[in-house]
Structure formats: C-alpha cells, structure tokens
Design a protein around this motif. Structure first.
Motif, PDB file in Angstrom:
ATOM      1  N   LYS A 171       0.841  -1.199   0.000  1.00 36.51           N
ATOM      2  CA  LYS A 171       0.000   0.000   0.000  1.00 36.51           C
ATOM      3  C   LYS A 171       0.875   1.248   0.000  1.00 36.51           C
ATOM      4  CE  LYS A 171      -3.772   2.291   2.482  1.00 36.51           C
ATOM      5  NZ  LYS A 171      -4.602   2.467   1.257  1.00 36.51           N
ATOM      6  N   GLU A 176       0.923  -1.119  -5.471  1.00 39.03           N
ATOM      7  CA  GLU A 176      -0.365  -0.439  -5.566  1.00 39.03           C
ATOM      8  C   GLU A 176      -0.423   0.466  -6.793  1.00 39.03           C
ATOM      9  OE1 GLU A 176      -3.376   2.593  -3.175  1.00 39.03           O
ATOM     10  OE2 GLU A 176      -1.371   2.214  -2.368  1.00 39.03           O
ATOM     11  N   TYR A 177       0.624   1.251  -7.020  1.00 40.92           N
ATOM     12  CA  TYR A 177       0.591   2.208  -8.121  1.00 40.92           C
ATOM     13  C   TYR A 177       0.620   1.517  -9.477  1.00 40.92           C
ATOM     14  CZ  TYR A 177       1.324   5.581  -4.422  1.00 40.92           C
ATOM     15  OH  TYR A 177       1.180   6.338  -3.287  1.00 40.92           O
ATOM     16  N   ARG A 180      -3.015   0.228  -9.925  1.00 44.64           N
ATOM     17  CA  ARG A 180      -3.917   1.353 -10.206  1.00 44.64           C
ATOM     18  C   ARG A 180      -3.725   1.847 -11.644  1.00 44.64           C
ATOM     19  NH1 ARG A 180      -7.604   0.968  -6.130  1.00 44.64           N
ATOM     20  NH2 ARG A 180      -6.667   1.281  -4.058  1.00 44.64           N
ATOM     21  N   GLU A 190     -11.167   3.043  -9.914  1.00 42.58           N
ATOM     22  CA  GLU A 190     -10.766   2.472  -8.624  1.00 42.58           C
ATOM     23  C   GLU A 190     -11.922   1.762  -7.943  1.00 42.58           C
ATOM     24  OE1 GLU A 190      -8.716   4.948  -5.905  1.00 42.58           O
ATOM     25  OE2 GLU A 190      -7.243   5.650  -7.353  1.00 42.58           O
ATOM     26  N   VAL A 195      -9.585  -3.517  -3.371  1.00 44.70           N
ATOM     27  CA  VAL A 195      -8.218  -3.956  -3.059  1.00 44.70           C
ATOM     28  C   VAL A 195      -8.088  -4.102  -1.550  1.00 44.70           C
ATOM     29  CG1 VAL A 195      -5.764  -3.436  -3.208  1.00 44.70           C
ATOM     30  CG2 VAL A 195      -7.294  -2.788  -5.087  1.00 44.70           C
ATOM     31  N   PHE A 197      -5.425  -4.891   1.328  1.00 44.85           N
ATOM     32  CA  PHE A 197      -3.978  -4.954   1.557  1.00 44.85           C
ATOM     33  C   PHE A 197      -3.619  -5.801   2.776  1.00 44.85           C
ATOM     34  CE2 PHE A 197      -4.388  -1.052  -0.930  1.00 44.85           C
ATOM     35  CZ  PHE A 197      -3.366  -1.227  -1.859  1.00 44.85           C
ATOM     36  N   SER A 343       2.654   9.935  -5.146  1.00 43.53           N
ATOM     37  CA  SER A 343       3.325   8.634  -5.147  1.00 43.53           C
ATOM     38  C   SER A 343       4.833   8.762  -5.280  1.00 43.53           C
ATOM     39  CB  SER A 343       2.785   7.758  -6.273  1.00 43.53           C
ATOM     40  OG  SER A 343       3.142   8.289  -7.541  1.00 43.53           O
TER      41      SER A 343
END
Length: 364
Positions: A171, A176-177, A180, A190, A195, A197, A343
């Motif tokens: 996460k 995650e990125y 996504r 989304e 999702v 985690f 991010s």
C-alpha cells in the motif's frame, strides 16, 4: 595637607589610594581578557567537535563495515552471493540486515542506521524530497516482479478484474501504483475493484492456500510459492510486466538502491566497492539459479529450494547504473507522477537524484 584628585564619581583619592585603585583596575582588565580568551577557546573547541560529529555522522568509521538493508524477496536474493562472500571474509567490509516492511527499512535509512538501502523505486523519490535532495539512487536492482495469481479460469488479466476483490501488499508503494495504473489503462475505475492490503506477502500466500479462487497480486518469488502451496493445477500466473509493456509506458522498475548524498561524498570508495560487488552478485544469481535457490533457503527468504529455483528467472533481478539507470527510472517516475504526484513525493527529482550519472556504463 593631602595631595590627590577627585575621581569621576566625586570622591577624593590620595596617591596611595590611586595606586591601589589602578592595580585593581589592571587586575580586572586582565581577568576580563582571560575570560574572553577562554570563551574563544571554548567556541573553537565546540566548533571542532560539531564538525567532527558531522563528519562521523556522514562517513563510515574506519574499520567498520558498511551497513546494507534490504527487503525479503528479490532485492535480497540479488545480494545473496555478495552476502556469502562477506560472511566468509575474515574482515568483512559490509554487514546485512533483511526486513519485511519497506517503511521500517526507510526509517532506519533516514535515521542513519543503514548506509545502503534497497527500497521500492517510488519511495526513493519520496525520500529525496523529504531530505531536501540528500538521497541518491545508486542502482536499479529489480525490474517488474508482479504477477496476477488466481485459480479462477475467467481471470486472465487486469481487464478481467471488474467487480472482484484483489489481495496484495505494498500500500502506497510500487505494487499499488502499478495495479492502479493498469486498471486505468484497461478502462477500470478504482471503485470497480476492491483492493484488500496485507502487511506481508506470506499473508497473501495464505489467503490463496485457503481459497484458491481468490485473486491476488504478488511479487516473485511469492507468486511461485503461492502456486506450489495451493495444489491447484489451474492456478494462473499472469505477468503484469507484460501488461505494463503492452500499454507502452517504458520500463517497469520495482527496486532501487539508495545512499545519502553526503555519505556518498564522504565514502566514495566504499560506495564503488558496494556497487561492484552488487553487480557481480546479481549476475551470479541469474547465471546460477540452483545455487542461489539453496541460499534463499539458508537465508530464510524461501522454504523450498525447488520453488526458489523456479521463481528466480521470473524475479527480474538486474543491475543498472549510470545512464541506463537514469533513463529507466525517470520514465517510470514520470508515469507515476501523471497518475498520482504524491506517489513520488510531488515532483520528478532533479539530476542530483542519480549517483554518478556520468559514470561507468552498464555492463549487462
């Protein structure tokens, strides 16, 4: 008759008293001078001590080993040959610590408890901004390692995930990125995918072992382990690196090695020694999967050598430095920034983000 004079305060002083007063004033001046000299000396000592503290804080103490921190998985696997050689050395130049959480590793790095940290690529950019540019990437150690794993026959790619729950780790990090971004590239929002985690990859493996029809995104070697433990012959491994490449967004970078800029400047020989050993170790891993598999078990990364040997070719363990490193990582961070600037810490790092950017060319 008394001879003398009046002082500025209006009192009458005789010659005798005047001499006594002059002596007192002279002693007072001398004392003041001594105090001033003493203060100057104290300031000089304090400045020297402060400078020495800074120097020791940024430089490895002579005779002490460089401290290397890595995550349990492909980044540590790429170090195994390096670790073995240091373990057998009479006077090792490096000592190693393996962790399961990227946050724990980055915290130790920032505190100065780790000199070389092998962390997720986007986290390196975040730390660069948090330290106001005092973090440099020395090499790329792993490329794409993420796989979509499930026993369901109707799930073959990210495009099939609508309305489903996906279990994964990472996460706020690369996994995650990447997911996504691929969801968006496949026209999914989304809210179309739930999702969930977990803190460690082994927890996700346990979910798949209990319910083979569950869907997970796992890094290697844990994706291979999940398939082996499930006992489900229909378990599917879908390589997310191939899906990333299909979108045409450049190289997918998973892990990098970072050092602090001031540490690198104070210890250039130690940094170069690390990089040479890291490059050799990564090459050994890819050329000797059976021997590396044995080491993954002895170092507690995996439980079974057979599964480890199967996973190693899928781990994308590599060594990239110099221009190759900068080109690959800059392109990857650009993709993440377009998706979510937070991010990578807000913006693309400057040129000083890359250690030895004009140095040796990649040999791989």
């Amino acid at each position: 008759m008394r001879y003398g004079w009046f002082c500025q305060g209006g009192c009458f002083l005789t010659f005798k008293k005047r001499a006594s007063t002059m002596n007192c004033l002279k002693k007072k001046r001398n004392k003041n001078r001594e105090v001033i000299i003493m203060k100057k000396r104290m300031i000089s000592v304090w400045q020297a001590t402060f400078c020495m503290a800074l120097l020791l804080g940024n430089a490895a103490v002579a005779g002490e080993a460089g401290r290397v921190g890595s995550l349990k998985g492909p980044t540590s696997m790429g170090l195994l040959s390096f670790m073995e050689k240091e373990k057998e050395a009479e006077e090792p130049n490096f000592k190693f610590e393996m962790m399961t959480a990227a946050d724990e590793l980055s915290a130790k790095f920032i505190k100065g408890e780790i000199d070389f940290a092998l962390i997720p690529a986007n986290m390196a950019s975040i730390l660069y901004h948090k330290t106001e540019g005092n973090v440099q990437v020395a090499d790329i150690n792993t490329l794409g390692v993420l796989y979509l794993v499930t026993g369901r026959e109707d799930i073959r790619s990210v495009a099939d995930l609508q309305g489903n729950t996906v279990y994964m780790t990472g996460k706020g990090q690369t996994p995650e990125y990447v997911l996504r971004y691929l969801l968006e590239a496949n026209g999914l929002a989304e809210e179309d995918v739930t999702v969930e985690f977990k803190s460690e990859a082994t927890e996700v493996v346990s979910v798949l072992a209990q319910e083979p029809s569950a869907i997970a995104v796992l890094p290697q070697p844990f994706a291979t382990v999940a398939c082996a433990k499930s006992g489900n012959k229909n378990m599917v491994l879908s390589d997310l690196t191939k899906e990333w490449d299909a979108v045409g967004t450049g190289t997918l970078v998973t892990g990098v090695t970072v050092v602090k800029k001031d540490f690198a400047q104070a210890n250039p020989e130690l940094v170069e020694q690390f990089l040479e050993a890291h490059e050799a170790s990564a090459a050994f891993v890819n050329e000797n999967p059976a021997e590396t598999a044995r080491l993954t078990v002895s170092y507690g990364i995996m439980e079974q050598a057979e599964a480890a040997e199967m996973a190693i070719p899928k781990c994308n363990i590599t060594y990239l430095d110099g221009k190759d490193m900068q080109e690959a990582l800059t392109g990857y961070l650009q993709v993440l920034m377009e998706q979510n600037p937070d991010s990578i810490g807000g913006t693309i790092p400057g040129e000083d983000f890359y250690y030895n950017e004009n140095g040796k060319e990649n040999k791989n």
